[in-house]
Each structure stands twice: as C-alpha cells, then as structure tokens.
Scaffold this active site. Structure first.
Site, PDB file in Angstrom:
ATOM      1  N   HIS A 236      39.885  50.956  37.319  1.00  0.00           N
ATOM      2  CA  HIS A 236      40.084  49.676  38.007  1.00  0.00           C
ATOM      3  C   HIS A 236      40.990  49.889  39.219  1.00  0.00           C
ATOM      4  CE1 HIS A 236      40.125  45.555  38.829  1.00  0.00           C
ATOM      5  NE2 HIS A 236      40.498  45.047  37.667  1.00  0.00           N
ATOM      6  N   TYR A 241      45.506  44.890  41.426  1.00  0.00           N
ATOM      7  CA  TYR A 241      46.215  45.577  40.354  1.00  0.00           C
ATOM      8  C   TYR A 241      46.758  46.904  40.901  1.00  0.00           C
ATOM      9  CZ  TYR A 241      44.267  41.810  37.622  1.00  0.00           C
ATOM     10  OH  TYR A 241      43.948  40.551  37.162  1.00  0.00           O
ATOM     11  N   ARG A 412      30.616  36.039  34.568  1.00  0.00           N
ATOM     12  CA  ARG A 412      30.590  34.642  34.129  1.00  0.00           C
ATOM     13  C   ARG A 412      29.198  34.146  33.805  1.00  0.00           C
ATOM     14  NH1 ARG A 412      35.154  31.906  38.178  1.00  0.00           N
ATOM     15  NH2 ARG A 412      36.685  33.582  37.895  1.00  0.00           N
TER      16      ARG A 412
END
Length: 443
Positions: A236, A241, A412
């Site tokens: 990631h 992040y 989603r």
C-alpha cells in the site's frame, strides 16, 4: 442466468477444509469455446498465477478486528472476515485482496484494524489469515493481501464512531487501545497533522533506523503471508498512508537518505519491494498501489514544496520492472487537506490509462489496474478490452483507443452487489460457470 451458464465439471470435495463443500474452482470462469468472450472475462496471468477473470475485489478496511492490545487475537481476522470476503470468492471473483493489514502494531489506522506483525505460524493473526485463504481457494478464487502502514493517519477510532460525532476523524487514546505517542511520519510536529483541529495526532518523525526496521517488517509480514498460502502481495503506497507520505515532498521534509530528491523519496519503495521480493517465491506476483497524484498541482502548498503528481508516478512506474513489481494499482489523493479532486466516472481510470500508455511506450509490460467509480459491466468491459493481446493493444495505442488497464478493481460496488461478476456476465452475454450452491437460483 439461463443461456449464460454452461455445464460445470464433476462435483468434487474442496481440499484444505475440515468440512465438506463442493469445489467451485471455476465459478465465474468463461466458456473457453466462445471466441467472443470480452477481455474482462478472460484469464490474466501474472508470473505463475492465473486469474480466471480480470475482476478484482479491492482492499476494504472493515475495522472489525480485536482492539485489546493484551489479547492474543489483536489484529486477527475473524469469522466476520471469512463471511465478508468468502462470499466474493463463492460468486466468481478472480482475485480478492484482503484489506490493509499492518506490518507493525502502530501501523494500523485504528485499534480495530487487521495486522500481521506477530511472528510464527501459531499466532492468531496467522491462523485468521490462513482460514480466509483456504476458503477462498476452495471456491476457486485467488487471494491476496495488502501490506500497509498508516503513518500519520494512525491511532484513530473506527469511522462509524467518527461519523456519529460528525467528524472526519477522532483520536484513539490508550483507553481504547490507541498509541498516541507512537504515531509516526516521515516528518514530525504539529504542522504535519493529517487534518486541522483535534481529530488526529501529531506524528513524530520516524528515525532512519526505524525506517530500516519497517522495511524488514514488510518482508516478515510478506513471508508469513506466503506461509498462509496467499497468491499475491500488494504494497500500500497510496491514500496518504506512510509510503505515500514518503513519496510526496508535501509530507516528506527529511534530510536523510529517505528525503529530498526524487530518488531519496522513492527509496522506501525500492527497499520494501526488494525486501519482499527476496522472501516470496519467484512465481508470486507483487503489486503496488499508488496515488497517481496528490491533486495539489494548482494549490499554494505545491508551489512551496512540490507534490506527488502524474510525472512522478510515471517516472516511478518505469522503474518497477527492475524492482520486481508486476502490477501497478492506480488510485489517487488522500495525502493533504488541500487536495482538489473533481470526481467523475473516469477520473482515476484516465490516470491509469495515461500511466499504462507511458509504460507501453517504454516497451515495458508492467500490468496496470484501474479503480474508482466502476459499477457497470459495460464500463468495466471497455476499460480492459483488448488488453490480453499486446499486438492488438499496440495498434490501439497508435489510434488512441488503447485499453485503460489490464484489470479492474472494485470495492464499494461489491458491498452493494456481491454477485457482480455473475450479473455482469449476464449483461454482457458471457457464458460462465456458476457456483454449485447458487446455481439453481441463477439458472
């Protein structure tokens, strides 16, 4: 599904499980005898791993792991995750990527995030991961894991608690399992809080020695994931992040070997990918998720420090073959409060397409994934159509009609429609195998 299903192979018991379930090893796979099958439903080979179609469930944080730091099950995936991820496997997805999984305890976004920092194959973290891997394999899906560190976005409470308080974030202190004194970033201090106000902790600057240890933590978690049977590893490096924080000069103001120049800022990516590639099988695919841009190009902060933008992403993308990365998962944003995003149906897909064109123009074969607002079968088909045929793709590049990506990632939409692969096959007129337990209701 009617005419959109074809005869399945004989029923056999799924291997690797302590209970009976028929192996759905081809659920969602296309009929190889149909030459008109769109690329979306054709296999994608990445090193020694072949996905039966090009539909990938993107990582989705669910904030549903044990948060008590004294519990041996802290950070471990649970029965909830088996149910949540398992039904995607049953319903024909090619690859499922498990949610962002912290390589260190302070790398979780919230105390309820999943993790894989406990050493050994007898830990609850390892056993929880193994259960999900075994079930996904029994249903014919490939399974990956996204290894992550939240950096300055760490030690917040679960988002539904924040939404109840009508805030974007709420700091998690020690009383709820948080670690306020150990939130880290490439640069530290109040000015490097992710968002203004009192909703996030100010990070401390992570030391050079700690960065070097973090690199090894990624490798240790990858090695455990391999032992648990995962098929692919994703790093990631997006959404603000820790790795993304290092990449962008907006959030990386360091003066050591990990800061300053482009080469120094991407050093953490080079070291993490190299360390992981050294401990995983040669035939295992390695994926990297990045934010294609910080969306700061027109903002004052970018004129002061520079930002991570598309030229930066393209430059990094062209380095990936030498780093052992096979697949670039292109998202965007999430690294600065001043970002200016104007979302529309193709905004991230266009980023992926631009990067893919540059990669192919450099005669490189790194695969590219597109993510964001992909909901309809027709749009997913169009994004990847022709990507399996490089000669055809090269001709399309010249005409400006090249594929945008080699695979699509959705998150989603699968929460809204877990059976998306099967309904997409029906919409597109593709004959696919059906999972045994659902076939009667779908025929």
């Amino acid at each position: 599904m009617g005419s959109h299903a074809f005869r399945s192979p004989p029923i056999v018991k799924a291997q690797g499980l302590p209970y009976f379930t028929p192996a759905n090893n081809a659920g969602g796979a296309f009929n190889p005898e149909d030459p008109n099958t769109p690329t979306l439903f054709r296999p994608l080979r990445i090193r020694d791993v072949t996905l039966k179609n090009r539909v990938i469930v993107a990582p989705m944080c669910t904030y549903s792991a044990e948060s008590d730091p004294s519990s041996p099950a802290v950070g471990a995936l649970t029965d909830f995750h088996v149910a949540h991820l398992g039904h995607f496997a049953v319903k024909g997805v090619g690859l499922i990527i498990i949610e962002a999984t912290a390589v260190q305890a302070n790398g979780r976004i919230s105390p309820n995030d999943s993790g894989l920092w406990q050493e050994g194959t007898d830990s609850e973290q390892f056993k929880g991961l193994r259960r999900i891997v075994d079930f996904a394999h029994s249903q014919g899906a490939k399974i990956g894991i996204q290894l992550a560190h939240a950096g300055r976005k760490a030690s917040t409470v679960s988002p539904w608690l924040a939404s109840q308080a009508k805030k974007r974030g709420i700091k998690a202190d020690e009383s709820v399992g948080g670690w306020p004194s150990n939130v880290v970033g490439p640069s530290g201090g109040e000015e490097h809080i992710w968002a203004p106000g009192d909703q996030f902790w100010p990070p401390r600057e992570i030391s050079t020695a700690e960065v070097e240890e973090l690199v090894q933590a990624f490798a240790r978690s990858a090695e455990l994931a391999v032992k648990a049977g995962v098929d692919v590893i994703e790093i990631h490096g997006a959404h603000g992040y820790l790795i993304h924080q290092f990449l962008s000069p907006v959030t990386n103001r360091r003066t050591d070997k990990y800061g300053g120049s482009f080469e120094n800022r991407i050093r953490i990516v080079a070291e993490v990918t190299t360390a992981i590639r050294a401990v995983i099988p040669t035939g295992m695919p390695l994926l990297l998720r990045i934010s294609g841009t910080d969306w700061l190009e027109k903002e004052a902060v970018a004129t002061q420090t520079g930002s991570w933008d598309m030229p930066s992403s393209i430059k990094l993308a062209k380095m990936l073959p030498d780093l052992g990365v096979d697949f670039l998962d292109v998202s965007s944003g999430g690294n600065h409060k001043d970002q200016r995003i104007e979302p529309h149906s193709n905004y991230q897909i266009d980023l992926a397409g631009q990067i893919r064109r540059e990669i192919r123009a450099a005669n490189q074969k790194t695969l590219v994934g597109a993510v964001g607002f992909i909901t309809e079968a027709e749009s997913a088909r169009n994004i990847v159509q022709g990507a399996e045929q490089e000669a055809q793709a090269n001709e399309q590049i010249l005409s400006g009609q090249d594929p945008k990506a080699d695979a699509v990632l959705m998150a989603r939409q699968f929460l809204r429609e877990p059976e998306w692969v099967l309904t997409a096959a029906k919409t597109l007129g593709v004959k696919v195998l059906l999972p045994w337990q659902f076939a009667r209701g779908l025929l």
